[in-house]
Each structure stands twice: as C-alpha cells, then as structure tokens.
Scaffold this motif. Structure first.
Motif, PDB file in Angstrom:
ATOM      1  N   ALA A   1      -3.206  13.087   0.304  1.00 33.38           N
ATOM      2  CA  ALA A   1      -3.303  13.104  -1.160  1.00 33.38           C
ATOM      3  C   ALA A   1      -2.532  14.293  -1.727  1.00 33.38           C
ATOM      4  CB  ALA A   1      -4.759  13.148  -1.615  1.00 33.38           C
ATOM      5  N   GLY A   2      -2.690  15.440  -1.121  1.00 22.69           N
ATOM      6  CA  GLY A   2      -1.974  16.634  -1.588  1.00 22.69           C
ATOM      7  C   GLY A   2      -0.476  16.475  -1.500  1.00 22.69           C
ATOM      8  N   GLU A   3      -0.006  15.867  -0.413  1.00 23.77           N
ATOM      9  CA  GLU A   3       1.435  15.644  -0.254  1.00 23.77           C
ATOM     10  C   GLU A   3       1.966  14.691  -1.323  1.00 23.77           C
ATOM     11  OE1 GLU A   3       1.521  14.276   3.761  1.00 23.77           O
ATOM     12  OE2 GLU A   3       1.192  16.280   4.589  1.00 23.77           O
ATOM     13  N   VAL A   4       1.230  13.625  -1.559  1.00 22.66           N
ATOM     14  CA  VAL A   4       1.652  12.644  -2.575  1.00 22.66           C
ATOM     15  C   VAL A   4       1.624  13.285  -3.958  1.00 22.66           C
ATOM     16  CG1 VAL A   4       0.985  10.507  -3.750  1.00 22.66           C
ATOM     17  CG2 VAL A   4       0.986  10.612  -1.246  1.00 22.66           C
TER      18      VAL A   4
ATOM     19  N   ASP B   1      -6.875   7.239   3.974  1.00 17.74           N
ATOM     20  CA  ASP B   1      -6.263   8.547   4.244  1.00 17.74           C
ATOM     21  C   ASP B   1      -6.004   9.335   2.965  1.00 17.74           C
ATOM     22  OD1 ASP B   1      -6.300   8.268   6.947  1.00 17.74           O
ATOM     23  OD2 ASP B   1      -4.132   7.985   7.186  1.00 17.74           O
ATOM     24  N   PHE B   2      -5.727   8.635   1.883  1.00 15.71           N
ATOM     25  CA  PHE B   2      -5.494   9.323   0.622  1.00 15.71           C
ATOM     26  C   PHE B   2      -6.767  10.021   0.164  1.00 15.71           C
ATOM     27  CE2 PHE B   2      -5.307   9.752  -3.975  1.00 15.71           C
ATOM     28  CZ  PHE B   2      -4.026  10.237  -4.180  1.00 15.71           C
ATOM     29  N   PHE B   3      -7.890   9.367   0.320  1.00 14.34           N
ATOM     30  CA  PHE B   3      -9.156   9.888  -0.182  1.00 14.34           C
ATOM     31  C   PHE B   3      -9.857  10.824   0.805  1.00 14.34           C
ATOM     32  CE2 PHE B   3      -8.384   5.905  -2.470  1.00 14.34           C
ATOM     33  CZ  PHE B   3      -8.375   6.396  -3.767  1.00 14.34           C
ATOM     34  N   ALA B   4      -9.420  10.840   2.057  1.00 13.26           N
ATOM     35  CA  ALA B   4      -9.953  11.769   3.055  1.00 13.26           C
ATOM     36  C   ALA B   4      -9.080  13.024   2.997  1.00 13.26           C
ATOM     37  CB  ALA B   4      -9.920  11.135   4.444  1.00 13.26           C
ATOM     38  N   LEU B   5      -9.516  14.015   2.255  1.00 13.36           N
ATOM     39  CA  LEU B   5      -8.660  15.164   1.956  1.00 13.36           C
ATOM     40  C   LEU B   5      -8.230  15.928   3.195  1.00 13.36           C
ATOM     41  CD1 LEU B   5     -10.211  16.486  -1.356  1.00 13.36           C
ATOM     42  CD2 LEU B   5      -8.417  14.785  -0.999  1.00 13.36           C
ATOM     43  N   GLY B   6      -8.973  15.812   4.270  1.00 18.81           N
ATOM     44  CA  GLY B   6      -8.593  16.491   5.505  1.00 18.81           C
ATOM     45  C   GLY B   6      -7.271  16.021   6.072  1.00 18.81           C
ATOM     46  N   THR B   7      -6.827  14.830   5.686  1.00 18.02           N
ATOM     47  CA  THR B   7      -5.538  14.317   6.165  1.00 18.02           C
ATOM     48  C   THR B   7      -4.371  14.988   5.447  1.00 18.02           C
ATOM     49  OG1 THR B   7      -5.381  12.530   4.542  1.00 18.02           O
ATOM     50  CG2 THR B   7      -6.554  12.040   6.617  1.00 18.02           C
TER      51      THR B   7
ATOM     52  N   PRO C   1       0.828  -1.208   0.000  1.00 13.41           N
ATOM     53  CA  PRO C   1       0.000   0.000   0.000  1.00 13.41           C
ATOM     54  C   PRO C   1       0.864   1.261   0.000  1.00 13.41           C
ATOM     55  CG  PRO C   1      -0.027  -1.023   2.159  1.00 13.41           C
ATOM     56  CD  PRO C   1       0.732  -1.949   1.245  1.00 13.41           C
ATOM     57  N   LEU C   2       0.319   2.295  -0.564  1.00 10.92           N
ATOM     58  CA  LEU C   2       0.976   3.599  -0.560  1.00 10.92           C
ATOM     59  C   LEU C   2       0.369   4.374   0.615  1.00 10.92           C
ATOM     60  CD1 LEU C   2       1.619   5.723  -3.707  1.00 10.92           C
ATOM     61  CD2 LEU C   2       1.072   6.767  -1.545  1.00 10.92           C
ATOM     62  N   VAL C   3       1.085   4.396   1.737  1.00  7.70           N
ATOM     63  CA  VAL C   3       0.527   5.001   2.946  1.00  7.70           C
ATOM     64  C   VAL C   3       1.422   6.076   3.557  1.00  7.70           C
ATOM     65  CG1 VAL C   3      -0.964   3.051   3.537  1.00  7.70           C
ATOM     66  CG2 VAL C   3       1.390   3.087   4.364  1.00  7.70           C
ATOM     67  N   THR C   4       2.632   6.241   3.003  1.00 10.90           N
ATOM     68  CA  THR C   4       3.529   7.278   3.511  1.00 10.90           C
ATOM     69  C   THR C   4       4.113   8.063   2.339  1.00 10.90           C
ATOM     70  OG1 THR C   4       5.554   5.937   3.416  1.00 10.90           O
ATOM     71  CG2 THR C   4       4.220   5.766   5.438  1.00 10.90           C
ATOM     72  N   GLU C   5       4.667   9.219   2.652  1.00  8.77           N
ATOM     73  CA  GLU C   5       5.349   9.991   1.606  1.00  8.77           C
ATOM     74  C   GLU C   5       6.527   9.198   1.050  1.00  8.77           C
ATOM     75  OE1 GLU C   5       6.076  14.256   2.086  1.00  8.77           O
ATOM     76  OE2 GLU C   5       4.797  14.135   3.870  1.00  8.77           O
ATOM     77  N   GLN C   6       7.194   8.422   1.888  1.00 13.44           N
ATOM     78  CA  GLN C   6       8.316   7.613   1.418  1.00 13.44           C
ATOM     79  C   GLN C   6       7.850   6.580   0.400  1.00 13.44           C
ATOM     80  OE1 GLN C   6      11.690   8.122   1.994  1.00 13.44           O
ATOM     81  NE2 GLN C   6      11.764   6.700   0.269  1.00 13.44           N
ATOM     82  N   ASP C   7       6.656   6.016   0.602  1.00 15.27           N
ATOM     83  CA  ASP C   7       6.106   5.073  -0.392  1.00 15.27           C
ATOM     84  C   ASP C   7       5.956   5.765  -1.746  1.00 15.27           C
ATOM     85  OD1 ASP C   7       5.895   3.133   1.622  1.00 15.27           O
ATOM     86  OD2 ASP C   7       3.803   3.656   2.047  1.00 15.27           O
ATOM     87  N   ALA C   8       5.496   7.013  -1.726  1.00 18.46           N
ATOM     88  CA  ALA C   8       5.361   7.781  -2.971  1.00 18.46           C
ATOM     89  C   ALA C   8       6.724   8.015  -3.597  1.00 18.46           C
ATOM     90  CB  ALA C   8       4.657   9.106  -2.702  1.00 18.46           C
ATOM     91  N   LEU C   9       7.698   8.375  -2.774  1.00 17.74           N
ATOM     92  CA  LEU C   9       9.051   8.611  -3.296  1.00 17.74           C
ATOM     93  C   LEU C   9       9.653   7.327  -3.864  1.00 17.74           C
ATOM     94  CD1 LEU C   9      10.385  11.025  -0.549  1.00 17.74           C
ATOM     95  CD2 LEU C   9       9.862  11.602  -2.940  1.00 17.74           C
TER      96      LEU C   9
END
Length: 122
Positions: A62-65, A53-59, A22-30
C-alpha cells in the motif's frame, strides 16, 4: 465498463471498472497513473480490485502504491467497503484516518462520497 475518465463534482476522475484487472504490482499502479495522464486528476479504484496485500500493511505494498501516486501528483481514491480489513488491523484504521484528513489519498465508501469530498474541496 472499461476504466473511463469522467467529470465528477467538476474534477476529471479516472473511474476504474470494478471488473477490471486487479492492482497487485507497482507496474499496475503505474499503468493507472499513465491512464490518468489522459486528463484525470484523480484515480478512483474499487476496493475489490485491491488484493489482501494492499490492506496488509506489513507487505508495504500500500505504501509503495500510494507513494507512486504522490510522486506523480495524481490523487488516489479507494472506493468501496473495506470494513473487513479495518476490523483486522488497527494500523490500517490509522492509515485510513490519516489519509482521509489529507488531500492525496482517500478511502471512501462509494462514488457519491467521493463526489461530496470533491465538492468540499478536500
């Protein structure tokens, strides 16, 4: 199937395995961005690999990724059915709508839709 770079509609795409981590951290995105540096212009991530968390924009996740992908000039495509998340959030519906009007981040239902979008040029 591991994440692999495949040419789709003439564009090198890192097609991520739905059964991958799963992609759950910024490091996963990197890590995905790093894998794309092997020659991909686009990273196609199955929606199933993205947590709530990706789809709950309040977290803000998604914007960070999405910002990471923009910064590295790698296109991000979320592939799959996100209707459950869209039904729960007008803000997410707006984000998806605006993203799909641009060229950096797209949300598509399947890889065939990605191919059509790539053939259209944006």
């Amino acid at each position: 199937m591991p994440d692999v770079i495949r040419e789709r509609a003439g564009v090198p795409v890192l097609v991520c395995d739905p059964a991958g981590p799963p992609l759950v951290t910024e490091q996963d995105a990197l890590d995905l961005i790093g894998a794309a540096f092997a020659g991909a212009e686009v990273v196609a991530v199955p929606a199933s690999r993205l947590g709530d968390d990706f789809f709950a924009l309040g977290t803000r996740f998604a914007g960070e990724v999405m910002q990471k992908f923009v910064n590295y000039r790698i296109r991000l495509v979320v592939v799959g059915d996100i209707s459950r998340h869209l039904a729960a959030s007008s803000a997410l519906r707006a984000l998806v709508y605006e993203s799909n009007r641009a060229d950096q981040v797209w949300f598509v239902p399947d890889l065939d839709a990605l191919d059509a979008r790539l053939r259209a040029g944006s």
